[in-house]
Every structure is written in structure tokens, then in C-alpha cells.
Design a protein around this motif. Sequence first.
Motif, PDB file in Angstrom:
ATOM      1  N   UNK A  44      -3.560   9.076  -0.080  1.00 19.15           N
ATOM      2  CA  UNK A  44      -2.736   9.410  -1.252  1.00 19.15           C
ATOM      3  C   UNK A  44      -1.266   9.565  -0.845  1.00 19.15           C
ATOM      4  N   UNK A  45      -1.044  10.197   0.301  1.00 18.54           N
ATOM      5  CA  UNK A  45       0.334  10.387   0.771  1.00 18.54           C
ATOM      6  C   UNK A  45       0.978   9.046   1.136  1.00 18.54           C
ATOM      7  N   UNK A  46       0.200   8.158   1.761  1.00 17.62           N
ATOM      8  CA  UNK A  46       0.742   6.862   2.180  1.00 17.62           C
ATOM      9  C   UNK A  46       1.151   6.012   0.982  1.00 17.62           C
ATOM     10  N   UNK A  47       0.367   6.074  -0.101  1.00 20.08           N
ATOM     11  CA  UNK A  47       0.628   5.206  -1.248  1.00 20.08           C
ATOM     12  C   UNK A  47       1.446   5.897  -2.336  1.00 20.08           C
ATOM     13  N   UNK A  48       1.489   7.217  -2.289  1.00 15.84           N
ATOM     14  CA  UNK A  48       2.339   8.003  -3.208  1.00 15.84           C
ATOM     15  C   UNK A  48       2.030   7.736  -4.672  1.00 15.84           C
ATOM     16  N   UNK A  49       0.744   7.555  -4.999  1.00  7.37           N
ATOM     17  CA  UNK A  49       0.317   7.526  -6.395  1.00  7.37           C
ATOM     18  C   UNK A  49      -0.888   8.452  -6.544  1.00  7.37           C
ATOM     19  N   UNK A  50      -1.175   8.833  -7.790  1.00  6.89           N
ATOM     20  CA  UNK A  50      -2.200   9.840  -8.028  1.00  6.89           C
ATOM     21  C   UNK A  50      -3.599   9.305  -7.736  1.00  6.89           C
ATOM     22  N   UNK A  51      -4.316  10.043  -6.921  1.00  5.52           N
ATOM     23  CA  UNK A  51      -5.695   9.685  -6.592  1.00  5.52           C
ATOM     24  C   UNK A  51      -6.616  10.267  -7.664  1.00  5.52           C
ATOM     25  N   UNK A  52      -7.407   9.398  -8.317  1.00  3.43           N
ATOM     26  CA  UNK A  52      -8.275   9.883  -9.403  1.00  3.43           C
ATOM     27  C   UNK A  52      -9.761   9.783  -9.062  1.00  3.43           C
ATOM     28  N   UNK A  53     -10.094   9.385  -7.841  1.00  2.00           N
ATOM     29  CA  UNK A  53     -11.506   9.331  -7.492  1.00  2.00           C
ATOM     30  C   UNK A  53     -11.725   8.924  -6.056  1.00  2.00           C
ATOM     31  N   UNK A  54     -12.754   9.527  -5.444  1.00  2.00           N
ATOM     32  CA  UNK A  54     -13.157   9.173  -4.084  1.00  2.00           C
ATOM     33  C   UNK A  54     -14.640   8.802  -4.130  1.00  2.00           C
TER      34      UNK A  54
END
Length: 267
Positions: A193-203
Motif C-alpha cells: 500500500x505504501x509503495x503504490x500510495x492508493x487505498x487498499x480495499x482487500x487482501x
Amino acid sequence: MAKVYVVTSGKGGVGKTTISANLGCALAKDGNKVCVIDADVGLKNLDVVLGLENRIIYTLIDVIRGNVSAKEALVRHKNLKNLYLIAASQIATKEMVSPEDMINLVKELDEDFDYIIIDSPAGIERGFRNAIAPSEYAIVVTTPELPAISDADRVIGLLENNGFNEENIMLILNKYKPQMVKKGDMLSEADVEKALAIKLIGVLPDSNEVIISTNKGIPIVLEKDEGISKNFENIVKRLKGEEISLAEDIQNNENFFRKFLSLFNKR
């Protein structure tokens, strides 16, 4: 008016079509009327994952050629009566479809559905441009490997160049292995999430059960109400604005692996 999502990735093999199918099923199970569109013209996989390959009469290309209307091309799911598919054609090419064609297709459908999910082909060429053209939101799928993350980063840049921003681009991390993350052998969800800098909505875990269900043409959310299915339920809730901790997804993953290992140890 439907909410229109494109499910996309830079790299192939990250599980995008399986996620499109299961996300569509999870939204339909939640009571929404859903249409999933296979925009991967020339390959045609979404109908197989949904177990609908024998029910296809018309495809996206028939609609674009004007042979039938978009509503006539809809294929209703066998078990989820509020889930519909528009299939891709295997004998066509992506160059036979334009972004304007996709916009017109979605316009014909959007008043009849709550959600439209467009499964984009991998990569950043014509098929990608076609798939994003009518979409209001983008879900980028990646795995925790550096090549996939690098390609996802490239796709996010292209989405931003096409009018998307951090408010309507989301991320799903697939093929997550909690045991490897604990050992430091795999990037964590926070790292990605930090590398791509967009909101993570699921794993979502790396799961043999998903492979088996996909091969049976039955999305796993229709087979089980636990584990990975819960993760898809969480994704649906997050899309609807509910604050669900990602720790729940990780916990589901860990429970899944414990059950898997216990079965293995009984042999």
C-alpha cells in the motif's frame, strides 16, 4: 445509474478475472443487480470462471456490430438471478472495439443495474483503454512480487493521466502468503500500500481452493461462506463506505492456512 468499476492490472496472471467474477457474485449476494463485462476480447475467460460458457449466444462484438442490443446479449447466471454477464468474443480482436463502443455499451445498461464490473485485459494497450473509458472507479489488482507491483504502479500512472485520482482508484492485493510475510520473505500489505500510495480495499490469500473452484466454474463465494468469501464480503462493504479493518482479511487468511495445514497433517 450503475456504479461502474474496471478491474485492471499491469501484469497478467495476478487473478484479475477470478476477482472480477467473485466480486460480481459477492455484490449480487448482497442484493445488488450486477452486470459483469468481459472486455478481454480475443481470450474470453470470464464466462468460463462463472460457469456460463455454454449459455453464450451473443457477445460484446455482436452488440458493437449492431446485431443485437446490449440487453439481448446479457446472460443470466444460473444460481444468482440478479447477476448477468456480457461475454467477450474469442474470434475478435481488441482493435475491433473502441473506447466509444464501450461507453455506448455501458450507457445502454447503466439504468438497469446497481453495479457494472468490467474485467480489463492485462497490460496498457488498446484493451486497457477500452475497459477504462466508461468506468467511474478503478480497482487495480496486484500480487506481492516486485514485477507485479512495478506494473501496477505504471497502470496507476496511466489511470491518473486519464482522469482518475486517489479518490477513485483502489487496490486489491492477491496471492498473499501470511507465513512468508511473518518470516520477512514477502512484502506485507502495508509495504504494498505504501509503495503504490492508493487505498487498499482487500487482501486475498494464495489459495488452492480458489484454483479448484475456478476450474469447476463455480466462484468460491458461491461455494463457501467463510475464509476467502468473507474477504470478498469485506471488499463489498468497503466499496459501500463501511470501515472494515484489513486485519480481518489477514485473520481470515491465517485461519484459512491453519485449516489447510491441519488437513495436510492428518494425512
